[in-house]
Motif scaffolding. Structure first.
Motif, PDB file in Angstrom:
ATOM      1  N   THR A   1      45.782  91.354  35.106  1.00 19.67           N
ATOM      2  CA  THR A   1      46.749  92.332  35.609  1.00 19.67           C
ATOM      3  C   THR A   1      48.169  91.861  35.375  1.00 19.67           C
ATOM      4  O   THR A   1      48.480  90.683  35.517  1.00 19.67           O
ATOM      5  CB  THR A   1      46.556  92.635  37.115  1.00 19.67           C
ATOM      6  OG1 THR A   1      46.907  91.481  37.857  1.00 19.67           O
ATOM      7  CG2 THR A   1      45.128  93.041  37.412  1.00 19.67           C
ATOM      8  N   ARG A   2      49.028  92.799  35.027  1.00 21.18           N
ATOM      9  CA  ARG A   2      50.423  92.481  34.718  1.00 21.18           C
ATOM     10  C   ARG A   2      51.136  91.958  35.953  1.00 21.18           C
ATOM     11  O   ARG A   2      51.954  91.053  35.880  1.00 21.18           O
ATOM     12  CB  ARG A   2      51.154  93.717  34.203  1.00 21.18           C
ATOM     13  CG  ARG A   2      50.681  94.197  32.867  1.00 21.18           C
ATOM     14  CD  ARG A   2      50.931  95.697  32.715  1.00 21.18           C
ATOM     15  NE  ARG A   2      52.346  96.001  32.665  1.00 21.18           N
ATOM     16  CZ  ARG A   2      52.962  96.859  33.467  1.00 21.18           C
ATOM     17  NH1 ARG A   2      52.287  97.484  34.399  1.00 21.18           N
ATOM     18  NH2 ARG A   2      54.242  97.096  33.346  1.00 21.18           N
TER      19      ARG A   2
ATOM     20  N   ASP B   1      55.151  83.517  30.554  1.00 19.15           N
ATOM     21  CA  ASP B   1      55.561  84.384  29.456  1.00 19.15           C
ATOM     22  C   ASP B   1      54.384  85.241  28.989  1.00 19.15           C
ATOM     23  O   ASP B   1      54.550  86.398  28.613  1.00 19.15           O
ATOM     24  CB  ASP B   1      56.087  83.560  28.285  1.00 19.15           C
ATOM     25  CG  ASP B   1      57.352  82.804  28.657  1.00 19.15           C
ATOM     26  OD1 ASP B   1      58.188  83.389  29.370  1.00 19.15           O
ATOM     27  OD2 ASP B   1      57.496  81.629  28.266  1.00 19.15           O
ATOM     28  N   THR B   2      53.211  84.631  28.961  1.00 20.93           N
ATOM     29  CA  THR B   2      52.034  85.308  28.430  1.00 20.93           C
ATOM     30  C   THR B   2      50.825  84.959  29.298  1.00 20.93           C
ATOM     31  O   THR B   2      50.797  83.892  29.901  1.00 20.93           O
ATOM     32  CB  THR B   2      51.759  84.830  26.982  1.00 20.93           C
ATOM     33  OG1 THR B   2      52.940  85.030  26.211  1.00 20.93           O
ATOM     34  CG2 THR B   2      50.622  85.604  26.338  1.00 20.93           C
TER      35      THR B   2
ATOM     36  N   LEU C   1      54.873  96.812  21.195  1.00 22.92           N
ATOM     37  CA  LEU C   1      56.272  96.740  21.653  1.00 22.92           C
ATOM     38  C   LEU C   1      56.322  96.700  23.183  1.00 22.92           C
ATOM     39  O   LEU C   1      57.040  95.889  23.777  1.00 22.92           O
ATOM     40  CB  LEU C   1      57.053  97.959  21.131  1.00 22.92           C
ATOM     41  CG  LEU C   1      58.452  98.161  21.734  1.00 22.92           C
ATOM     42  CD1 LEU C   1      59.413  97.076  21.240  1.00 22.92           C
ATOM     43  CD2 LEU C   1      59.010  99.538  21.400  1.00 22.92           C
ATOM     44  N   ILE C   2      55.553  97.568  23.802  1.00 16.47           N
ATOM     45  CA  ILE C   2      55.508  97.621  25.265  1.00 16.47           C
ATOM     46  C   ILE C   2      55.086  96.261  25.811  1.00 16.47           C
ATOM     47  O   ILE C   2      55.652  95.746  26.778  1.00 16.47           O
ATOM     48  CB  ILE C   2      54.516  98.720  25.741  1.00 16.47           C
ATOM     49  CG1 ILE C   2      54.975 100.089  25.279  1.00 16.47           C
ATOM     50  CG2 ILE C   2      54.337  98.692  27.250  1.00 16.47           C
ATOM     51  CD1 ILE C   2      56.342 100.484  25.734  1.00 16.47           C
ATOM     52  N   GLU C   3      54.099  95.657  25.174  1.00 12.41           N
ATOM     53  CA  GLU C   3      53.616  94.351  25.626  1.00 12.41           C
ATOM     54  C   GLU C   3      54.721  93.294  25.526  1.00 12.41           C
ATOM     55  O   GLU C   3      54.950  92.529  26.460  1.00 12.41           O
ATOM     56  CB  GLU C   3      52.407  93.930  24.779  1.00 12.41           C
ATOM     57  CG  GLU C   3      51.786  92.625  25.270  1.00 12.41           C
ATOM     58  CD  GLU C   3      50.721  92.100  24.323  1.00 12.41           C
ATOM     59  OE1 GLU C   3      50.788  92.381  23.102  1.00 12.41           O
ATOM     60  OE2 GLU C   3      49.812  91.403  24.808  1.00 12.41           O
TER      61      GLU C   3
ATOM     62  N   GLN D   1      56.657  91.281  28.536  1.00 12.71           N
ATOM     63  CA  GLN D   1      56.416  89.846  28.714  1.00 12.71           C
ATOM     64  C   GLN D   1      57.674  88.997  28.763  1.00 12.71           C
ATOM     65  O   GLN D   1      57.604  87.821  29.080  1.00 12.71           O
ATOM     66  CB  GLN D   1      55.515  89.331  27.578  1.00 12.71           C
ATOM     67  CG  GLN D   1      54.065  89.719  27.793  1.00 12.71           C
ATOM     68  CD  GLN D   1      53.161  89.184  26.730  1.00 12.71           C
ATOM     69  OE1 GLN D   1      53.613  88.570  25.777  1.00 12.71           O
ATOM     70  NE2 GLN D   1      51.877  89.403  26.877  1.00 12.71           N
ATOM     71  N   THR D   2      58.802  89.569  28.402  1.00 13.53           N
ATOM     72  CA  THR D   2      59.996  88.727  28.430  1.00 13.53           C
ATOM     73  C   THR D   2      61.025  89.324  29.381  1.00 13.53           C
ATOM     74  O   THR D   2      61.104  90.528  29.554  1.00 13.53           O
ATOM     75  CB  THR D   2      60.612  88.552  27.031  1.00 13.53           C
ATOM     76  OG1 THR D   2      61.781  87.751  27.161  1.00 13.53           O
ATOM     77  CG2 THR D   2      60.977  89.885  26.403  1.00 13.53           C
TER      78      THR D   2
END
Lengths: 331, 531
Positions: free
Chosen positions: A260-261, A270-271, B7-9, B13-14
Motif C-alpha cells: 500500500t502506498r 523512496d521505493t 509517471l504516476i508511480e 515516489q519522490t
C-alpha cells in the motif's frame, strides 16, 4: 465441556495437560518455540524446545539458553501429549507446532507463508481439529506478486541507481528477509554489502543452510570506492548516521506492507518492493482449508476482520489476543 | 496508459520537486500530443466528467473480487484510498501489454459519452478494463473516477516541466493553461506552442501569494517602506475587464462569473479595461460578513435572487495588474496602487483601505482591531515590489491573528487515509454541555485530522486500541480521557451540526497531557467566540 488442549493465558499459549507453553511472552519453565523472531522467541525461559535450524539462531540472539533441538515431524511426548514440529515456510527453522492428545489435534501456525521462496523449507499443511493461525495480512487487498518478478524489480532498481552513480539501500528484517534477499540477489551489478547485524545473522544461518557470502559493511568500507553498491540493512537503521556517508543514495524496503502506498509513504522510503514472509489473503485461506480444522483461532494481524470472513464462509473462527505484534519493520 | 501509470508511480515516489519536474518533462518527451494534452488537463484538475459514482465502483469491485461488501469496506478503510483498494483487489495478474490496450487519450475520451450510458454498459466498460490492467494502470484508471491524483504536482511544477520540454517560459505557459479549454478539442500545438491572442482576453494573471510573517513586524525594517492593509477573509480573486466583458477568477483559476452575477456589471463603473487583484467578500452595512456566509454563495453553481439579497458580495480591490492593455506587474506596488485609487469606488466595488502608521507599534494596534474590522489580520506589501508569480519570500507577508482555541475531549477515532492508513488518526472531539434536565455530557463539536507528529499519532493510536468502548466499522468510540487543544479560524452557528456550531479549519494544536477531561471547555465557551 471438556478443557481445551491449548488455551490462551497471560503468559502465552498454554497446554495445561503437558504444562508447556508455545511462544510464551513471559518467562516460563518450558517453552516450545515456533521460530527465532523476537516476538515469538523471548529471553528468560528455563527450557526451550525448537527446530534444529532455529537453535543456533536463538543462541545467537538470546545467548546461553538450554534448548532441545527437534527435527521436522519428530514426535515427542510431554505428560502424554504428543508434540511435533512441521515446516511453516516463514524463515529458516520456522515451524508449526502440532499437539495431539486422545485423538484431538491442535496446530499453532506460528508465522507462515505458502509461496515458496526457494530458500526456506516450504510450508507443509497439517490436518487438525483446531487451527491457531496468524493473519498478519488477512484482508483481500494483499495479493503477493511472483517472487521472481519482485527480485527483477529490485535488480532493475539497483541497476538504474548504479547507472546514475547512486547507492541503493534496501531495508529488510535482519532475520528472514535479509537471507532471502542475500540468496536471490547477486553482486553481478555492483558490490552487494551487508550491514554488520545482517552479516552476523547470515553467518549463523549459513551454518544450517548455505548462503552466498557477501561483503560486510564495516567501518573500513570506503563509500567512494563502492558507488552504486546495494546495501542490505535492518529497517531500524533508516535514520542512522552511517547512511549519510553514502550520499547520494535511494532507499527501498522489501516488505508485504509495501503493497500500500500509504504504508510506504508513512515509513518514508523512496521505493517499496512487495516481498513478504507471511502469507497473503489467499494463502491464509488455503492453509485454513488444508488444515480441515473445525474451528480456527486468529491470533495476530487483522484478526477481527479475518475471523468474521471465515465465519461468513461457514468456518467457525474466533480471535485471541496475543502480543505477537508485527514489529513495524519486521515483515 | 502504461507510460502514464509509470509517471504516476514516479511522481508518487519522490518528494523532490526537481525529480518530479524531470519525470514529467520526460513523460512529455515520449508521449503523443493527444496524451500530453490530457495529462496537462488531468494534472490541472480538468478531468472528464465523472462517468460512474463511487458506490457503483465499490459494488462492482466487490463482485469482481468475489468478496462481500462489508469486507470490501473494511479493506478500503485500511488501504485508505479507493482507487488503490480496487486496484489491489481486482487488477490482473496477467495484464495485457501496452500495445494491446487503447492509448490514454482514447480511454479518457471514451469516458465522456460513458456518463450517459446505461448502468450495465458502464459496468462492462469498467470491469473489462480492470481485468486487463496491471496494478499501476488499474490504479491510474480508477483515479479517473474517484478524484484528484494528489501527487504533489502543482500548476507551477507542471509549467516548469513544460518549460523544460518546450523551452517556452513557464509563466507564459501558465497563462495559456488558465481558464476553460477542452482537452478533447484543443491540440498541444494550439494550447502550448501557438501564440494565442484571442484567449488572452479572458485570462487572469498568475497570482502572487504572500508568505506568513514569522518574525516581529520590526524585522521588516522601516515601516514607511511598507503598504499595510487588512487581510480580508473572503476568497482571493482577479477581476478581468477587457473588451467590455468582466471575468471573475478565483485563485484556483476557476471562472466564477455564474456565482456572482451582480459583479459582472462592474465594467460600467471601471470604464477602462483593466485587471484588478482583490478579495471577494460577503459584505453588508459597510462590514464584511463571516466567511461562512460567502461559502453559501460559493456552494451554488448559480445564485438565486433571494440568496443575492440575503448575502450581498463586493469585490474588495487591492492591486491593479493591467490598465488600458498595459501589463503593470513589473511596476512598483506604489505606482500600481496610485493608479488603482483613481477608479471610483462604492457599492459592489470597494477599495481595500491602506493604513499609514508611523511606527510598527501602531501596526500592532491595528492588527488588534482585526476582529472588529472583520479581517483575519494584516497584509504587508513592500512599496517597491513588483507583482510576482506564485509564493515568493521577502516582499509580501501576511500576519494572521492567532487562531481561536478550546480544550476538547477525544471521543471517537477513525482509521486515517493515505499516508496514515494503518493508524487511527481521524479524531472526533467533544465539549461539555449541560442541558436543563440532564447531567453534563460530551457533545461532538469538531473533527480534526492533523496537528500531531507521527510519533504522537503512534502513541495515541496505541492508547485508542486499549481504550475502545465500541466499534462502528472503521470508527471506534473511546474512553473519555484524553484532552487536546483544538485550534480553528472561526466559529459560526450551524443547524447542521449537533453542537449547533461549525468551526473553520479545526486542527489539533497540542496534546494536553496535563489536563483532565473535567478541565475541558464547555459548548457555551464557543458562544463567546462567535463573531
Amino acid at each position: 465441556m471438556k478443557d481445551p488442549l491449548l488455551e490462551f493465558s497471560d503468559k502465552g499459549i498454554y497446554c495445561p495437560k503437558a504444562d508447556v507453553y508455545l511462544d510464551p511472552w513471559r518467562p516460563v519453565d518450558k517453552a516450545i518455540i515456533s521460530h527465532a523472531h523476537a516476538d515469538h522467541s523471548r529471553w528468560g525461559h528455563k527450557k526451550y524446545i525448537a527446530h534444529e535450524h532455529s537453535v543456533p539462531i536463538m543462541q545467537h540472539r538470546l545467548g546461553d539458553i538450554e534448548v532441545a533441538a527437534k527435527k521436522w515431524g519428530e514426535s515427542f511426548s510431554i505428560n502424554g501429549v504428543r508434540f511435533s514440529l512441521h515446516p511453516a515456510g516463514h524463515i529458516v527453522g520456522s515451524s508449526q507446532i502440532k499437539a495431539s492428545y486422545k485423538g484431538e489435534t491442535w496446530v499453532f501456525s506460528g508465522d507462515y507463508k505458502l509461496h515458496h521462496d526457494h530458500y526456506t523449507t516450504p510450508f507443509e499443511p497439517q490436518k487438525c481439529d483446531v487451527f491457531i493461525t496468524e493473519c498478519t495480512f488477512g484482508i483481500p487487498a494483499f495479493r503477493w506478486p511472483d517472487q521472481e518478478q519482485v527480485m527483477e524489480q529490485i535488480r532493475n532498481w539497483w541497476q538504474q541507481n548504479a547507472a546514475n552513480g547512486v547507492t541503493s539501500v534496501l531495508f529488510g528484517y535482519s532475520l528472514g528477509k535479509a537471507q532471502r534477499l542475500s540468496y536471490h540477489l547477486n553482486d553481478a551489478i555492483a558490490p552487494l554489502l551487508l550491514h554488520p547485524v545482517i552479516y552476523a545473522h547470515n553467518e549463523v544461518v549459513h551454518s544450517v543452510k548455505p548462503l552466498p557470502m557477501h561483503q560486510k559493511l564495516d567501518q573500513g568500507v570506503d563509500p567512494k570506492a563502492h558507488r552504486g553498491a546495494l546495501i542490505i540493512a535492518p529497517p531500524n537503521t533508516q535514520d542512522a548516521q552511517w547512511l549519510k556517508k553514502w550520499e547520494p543514495y535511494k532507499t527501498a524496503a522489501a516488505s508485504g506492507w509495501m503493497a500500500t502506498r500509504g504504508a510506504r509513504r508513512r515509513r518514508g522510503y523512496d521505493t517499496g518492493f512487495v516481498l513478504s514472509d507471511h502469507g497473503d489473503f489467499n494463502e491464509l485461506n488455503t492453509a485454513v482449508r488444508a488444515s480441515e480444522a473445525e474451528s480456527v483461532i486468529c491470533t495476530h494481524g487483522y484478526t477481527e476482520i479475518y475471523s468474521k470472513y471465515l465465519n461468513s464462509k461457514g468456518i467457525r473462527a474466533t480471535t485471541a489476543d496475543t502480543p505477537f505484534e508485527e514489529e513495524p519493520n519486521e515483515s | 496508459m502504461k507510460n502514464f501509470a509509470h509517471l504516476i508511480e514516479v511522481l508518487d515516489q519522490t518528494t523532490k520537486t526537481n525529480e518530479k519536474v524531470d519525470a514529467l518533462a520526460q513523460y512529455f518527451r515520449l508521449a503523443s500530443d493527444k496524451d500530453k494534452v490530457w495529462v496537462i488537463a488531468l494534472l490541472s484538475g480538468r478531468r472528464p466528467p465523472r462517468a460512474v459514482n463511487t458506490s457503483l465502483l465499490r459494488q462492482w469491485a466487490s463482485e469482481s473480487a468475489g468478496i462481500e461488501n462489508w469486507l470490501f469496506e473494511e479493506t478500503y478503510h485500511i488501504v485508505g484510498d479507493l482507487a488503490e483498494t480496487i486496484a489491489l483487489l481486482v487488477s490482473s495478474n496477467n495484464p495485457k501489454t501496452a500495445e494491446e490496450m487503447p492509448a490514454l487519450h482514447e480511454i479518457l475520451e471514451s469516458l465522456i459519452p460513458l456518463k450517459n450510458a446505461e448502468e450495465d454498459q458502464k459496468k462492462i466498460f469498467v470491469c473489462t478494463y480492470w481485468s486487463k490492467f496491471d496494478y499501476l494502470s488499474c490504479f491510474a484508471f480508477n483515479k479517473f473516477f474517484t478524484g484528484g491524483f494528489r501527487l504533489g504536482v502543482s500548476q507551477r511544477l507542471m509549467t516548469k516541466a513544460l518549460e523544460k520540454y518546450t523551452q517556452i517560459e513557464a509563466d507564459e505557459i501558465a497563462l495559456k493553461l488558465m481558464g476553460n479549454w477542452d482537452p478533447q478539442k484543443v491540440s498541444f500545438e494550439s494550447l502550448i506552442l501557438a501564440e494565442n491572442k484571442e484567449a488572452h482576453e479572458a485570462k487572469p494573471y498568475p497570482f502572487y501569494l504572500a508568505y506568513a510573517l514569522e518574525d516581529d513586524f520590526s524585522a521588516l525594517g522601516d515601516v514607511s517602506l511598507w503598504a499595510i492593509e487588512h487581510k480580508w477573509d473572503g476568497i482571493r480573486a482577479q477581476l478581468v475587464f477587457r473588451n467590455n466583458s468582466v471575468y471573475l477568477w478565483s485563485r484556483g483559476e476557476e471562472l466564477i462569473n455564474a456565482q456572482f452575477p451582480e459583479l459582472l456589471s462592474l465594467g460600467q463603473v471601471l470604464q477602462t479595461s483593466c485587471v484588478l487583484d482583490g478579495e471577494l467578500l460577503a459584505f453588508q452595512d459597510k462590514k464584511p460578513l463571516p466567511f461562512s456566509a460567502l461559502q453559501k454563495r460559493l456552494g451554488r453553481k448559480k445564485s438565486s435572487e433571494k440568496l443575492r439579497a440575503e448575502i450581498p458580495v463586493v469585490f474588495m480591490a487591492y492591486d491593479l495588474l493591467e490598465y488600458q492593455a498595459e501589463d503593470l506587474r513589473a511596476q512598483p506596488y506604489s505606482k500600481r496602487r496610485q493608479q488603482l485609487e483613481r477608479f471610483s469606488f462604492g457599492g459592489p466595488l470597494q477599495l481595500s483601505e491602506r493604513i499609514t502608521p508611523a511606527h510598527w507599534s501602531q501596526v500592532e494596534e491595528e492588527k488588534g482591531r482585526s476582529k472588529e474590522k472583520g479581517s483575519e489580520g494584516l497584509m504587508l506589501k513592500k512599496l517597491d515590489a513588483p507583482y510576482r508569480v506564485g509564493r515568493k519570500k521577502g516582499e509580501w507577508f501576511k500576519s494572521k491573528l492567532d487562531p481561536m482555541t478550546v480544550d476538547a475531549v477525544l471521543t471517537y477515532a477513525m482509521r486515517g487515509h493515505g499516508r496514515r492508513s494503518n493508524l487511527y488518526t481521524d479524531f472526533t472531539f467533544g465539549l461539555w454541555h449541560t442541558s436543563t434536565e440532564k447531567e453534563a455530557e460530551l457533545v461532538t463539536f469538531a473533527k480534526a485530522y492533523s496537528g500531531l507528529t507521527d510519533k504522537e499519532f503512534v502513541e495515541v493510536n496505541q492508547w485508542i486500541k486499549k481504550n475502545t468502548i465500541a466499534r462502528f466499522g472503521p470508527v471506534r468510540q473511546v474512553n473519555a480521557e484524553l484532552v487536546f487543544e483544538i485550534a480553528f479560524e472561526g466559529v459560526s452557528k450551524s443547524s447542521r451540526h449537533k453542537s449547533g456550531y461549525a468551526t473553520r479549519f479545526p486542527r489539533i494544536l497540542r496534546w494536553r497531557k496535563d489536563k483532565t477531561i473535567e478541565e475541558a471547555n464547555h459548548l457555551h465557551d464557543l458562544e463567546a467566540l462567535l463573531q
